[in-house]
Design a protein around this motif. Sequence first.
Motif, short mmCIF file in Angstrom:
data_model
loop_
_atom_site.label_atom_id
_atom_site.label_comp_id
_atom_site.label_asym_id
_atom_site.label_seq_id
_atom_site.Cartn_x
_atom_site.Cartn_y
_atom_site.Cartn_z
N PRO A 7 -3.75 39.37 -8.30
CA PRO A 7 -2.09 38.73 -7.36
C PRO A 7 -1.41 39.52 -5.78
N PHE A 8 -2.91 40.34 -5.21
CA PHE A 8 -2.30 41.26 -4.15
C PHE A 8 -2.80 40.50 -3.22
N ASP A 9 -4.16 39.57 -3.36
CA ASP A 9 -4.72 38.33 -2.41
C ASP A 9 -3.44 37.01 -2.65
N GLY A 10 -2.66 36.89 -3.56
CA GLY A 10 -1.41 35.88 -2.64
C GLY A 10 -0.18 36.75 -2.45
N HIS A 11 0.65 37.75 -2.60
CA HIS A 11 1.67 38.12 -2.37
C HIS A 11 1.62 39.01 -0.83
N LYS A 12 0.23 39.99 -1.10
CA LYS A 12 0.28 41.35 0.38
C LYS A 12 1.31 42.13 -0.17
N MET A 13 2.18 41.43 -1.57
CA MET A 13 2.80 42.89 -1.44
C MET A 13 2.10 44.93 -1.41
N PRO A 14 2.67 45.95 -1.41
CA PRO A 14 1.98 47.02 -2.10
C PRO A 14 1.89 46.78 -4.07
N TYR A 15 2.46 46.95 -4.26
CA TYR A 15 2.53 46.60 -5.98
C TYR A 15 3.36 45.45 -6.27
N HIS A 16 2.76 45.60 -7.27
CA HIS A 16 3.38 44.29 -8.53
C HIS A 16 3.30 44.43 -9.52
N ILE A 17 4.54 43.80 -9.80
CA ILE A 17 5.14 43.61 -10.44
C ILE A 17 4.85 42.50 -12.31
N ALA A 18 4.06 42.87 -13.25
CA ALA A 18 3.98 41.69 -14.01
C ALA A 18 4.89 41.05 -15.19
N GLY A 19 4.27 40.09 -15.65
CA GLY A 19 6.11 39.87 -16.89
C GLY A 19 6.58 38.17 -15.90
N SER A 20 6.01 37.14 -17.23
CA SER A 20 6.58 35.98 -16.75
C SER A 20 7.03 35.09 -17.76
N ASP A 21 7.97 36.08 -18.72
CA ASP A 21 8.86 35.58 -19.91
C ASP A 21 9.73 36.90 -19.79
N ALA A 22 11.41 36.41 -19.47
CA ALA A 22 12.03 37.19 -19.43
C ALA A 22 13.29 36.37 -20.83
N ALA A 23 14.57 37.18 -21.32
CA ALA A 23 15.49 36.49 -20.96
C ALA A 23 16.62 37.59 -20.81
N GLY A 24 17.94 37.29 -20.37
CA GLY A 24 18.06 38.40 -19.67
C GLY A 24 20.04 37.98 -19.38
N ILE A 25 20.59 38.35 -18.44
CA ILE A 25 22.05 38.23 -18.19
C ILE A 25 22.20 38.36 -16.64
N VAL A 26 22.84 37.21 -16.42
CA VAL A 26 22.93 36.81 -14.35
C VAL A 26 23.19 38.37 -14.16
N TRP A 27 22.72 38.81 -13.02
CA TRP A 27 23.81 39.51 -13.02
C TRP A 27 24.08 39.89 -11.30
N ALA A 28 23.52 39.37 -11.01
CA ALA A 28 24.12 38.60 -8.92
C ALA A 28 23.53 37.48 -8.71
N VAL A 29 24.11 36.82 -7.74
CA VAL A 29 23.56 35.32 -7.49
C VAL A 29 24.13 35.06 -6.25
N GLY A 30 22.93 34.84 -4.79
CA GLY A 30 22.99 34.15 -3.75
C GLY A 30 23.98 33.02 -4.00
N ASP A 31 25.01 33.16 -2.20
CA ASP A 31 25.59 32.51 -2.42
C ASP A 31 26.08 31.05 -1.89
N LYS A 32 24.45 30.35 -2.07
CA LYS A 32 24.13 29.25 -2.60
C LYS A 32 23.58 27.92 -3.95
N VAL A 33 24.28 29.21 -4.79
CA VAL A 33 24.25 29.03 -6.41
C VAL A 33 25.33 28.73 -7.08
N LYS A 34 24.59 27.40 -7.56
CA LYS A 34 26.44 26.89 -8.06
C LYS A 34 25.98 27.25 -9.77
N ARG A 35 24.69 26.61 -10.22
CA ARG A 35 25.13 26.67 -11.45
C ARG A 35 25.09 28.00 -12.15
N TRP A 36 24.86 28.41 -11.72
CA TRP A 36 24.65 29.79 -12.94
C TRP A 36 25.73 31.41 -12.47
#
Length: 430
Positions: free
Chosen positions: A91-120
Motif C-alpha cells: 500500500p505504501f507504494d501507492g499512497h506514500k504515507m508513513p503508516y497504513h490503516i487497513a480495513g475496507s468494510d465498515a458500519a458506523g455513524i456520520v460524524w462530520a461532513v465536508g461543506d459540499k456534502v448534501k446527501r448525508w
Amino acid sequence: MALDTDQALVSYEAPEKDLYDMGEMPPLGYVPKQMHAWAIRRERHGEPDTAMLKEVVDVPTLDSNEVLVLVMAAGVNYNGVWAALGQPISPFDGHKMPYHIAGSDAAGIVWAVGDKVKRWKIGDEVVVHCNQDDGDDEECNGGDPMYSPTQRIWGYETPDGSFSQFTRVQSQQLMPRPKHLTWEESACYTLTLATAYRMLFGHEPHDLKPGQNVLVWGASGGLGSYAIQLINTAGANAIGVISDESKRDFVMGLGAKGVINRNDYKCWGQLPTVNTPEYKEWFTEARKFGKAIWDITGKGVNVDMVFEHPGEATFPVSTLVCKKGGMVVICAGTTGFNCTFDVRYMWMHQKRLQGSHFAHLKQAASANKLMMERRLDPCMSEVFPWAELPEAHMKMLRNEHKPGNMSVLVQAPRTGLRTLEDVLEAGPLS
C-alpha cells in the motif's frame, strides 16, 4: 415489504476530549484530535499478527466532498491480509504515507461532513463501500467508474481504512445501513457482496440470467456465500465447490443446487505441459470433476459461468469446464497469481476470460438494496473484539475461519447492538 426508515437524532451528554478510549462515545459530531488504530508500517510488512500494531494517530481532516465516520464495526476480508503482507503490492507504494490503516468494510455513524456534502448529515447510520475515484473524468461521468484511471480501493490503496475509531471516506462511498442488522452484521458484507454482484451481473452480455448454471469456488466463504444467494435470487443454479465436507450443509442451505468437494479430485495447481503424461493424468482427473458437475446440471450441460477467485490452484480447471461461449470471471488470486490454462479450449470454444474488481456505486447500492429488503443473509460467522483484530486476519490467512463473513468490533462495546442508543446504554467495556 417494509424498508428501513430514518430515526431521530439521539441526544446525550459527553465530555470533549482530545482522545477517547475504545468504545467511549464523544458528543455527537465532536471530532477529537487523535484516535486509536491498528496501523501497518512498511518495515513491519509480514503476517498480520506482527504487521498490525496498535497506535494513536491523528484523526484525518476532511476535504469538501468527504465524510468522517465513527466506526462501530469493521469487516475482516483478504484486503487486510494483503495490506499486512504488502502483496500483491505494498500500500505504501501507492499512497506514500508513513503508516497504513487497513480495513475496507465498515458500519458506523456520520460524524462530520465536508461543506459540499448534501446527501448525508451528522447522525446518519451508514455502511461504506470501498471504491474511491476523483469523479471528474469520462468514466466517472457516463462510463464505468471502475475503469477510471483514478480508481482506488479504500483501506488498501488509501492510508485510512476502517480499523480505527474514525475513518475518512468520500461521500459517494456511503449507503444506508440495514437497521434490522446488528453493527457487526452490517459491517461484514459490503465488500464481498458488491464484488460478487458485479462479477455476476456487471459484464454484459454474460450477465447472469435465470436458468443458467454457475460454478462457485470457495462456496462457503465470504464471496462464495453471497454468490450462492445472488444466483439463487436471480433464478439461476449455483454449483458450490468446498474443501471441507462439514461445509456442505451450510452451502446447500444458502440455496445451492449441488455441492462438490474438491478434495475428491487431484487436478489442482498449475497446468502441466500440454501433451505430456502429466497433462494426460491432469486431464483425466479434470474430466472427472466435470462429470461431477454434470451429475448436478445434467449430462453434457457445462456451466455458463465460473465464479473464480482462488486463481492459480483452480484456474486450469475453470477454463476447461466452462461451456462453449461461456465466461470465467475472476476477482482475486488467493492461492497464487500465476494462472495457467490450455488456450486451445479458450479460443476454439470462444470462451470469455473476464477480470472483475469490486463494484461502482450503482452496483454496490443495488446489492445493498437486496440486503435492506432482507432478501439476503449477511452470513455472519464470527465476531472478534478490537484486541483480536490481527488474529482474525491470521485465521483468514491460514484458511481456518468459519463459513461466512467475519467482523471486528470497533466502537461498539459488544455484539448484538443495533442502534446508537444501544451503544450508549451498553457503555464502554471496563
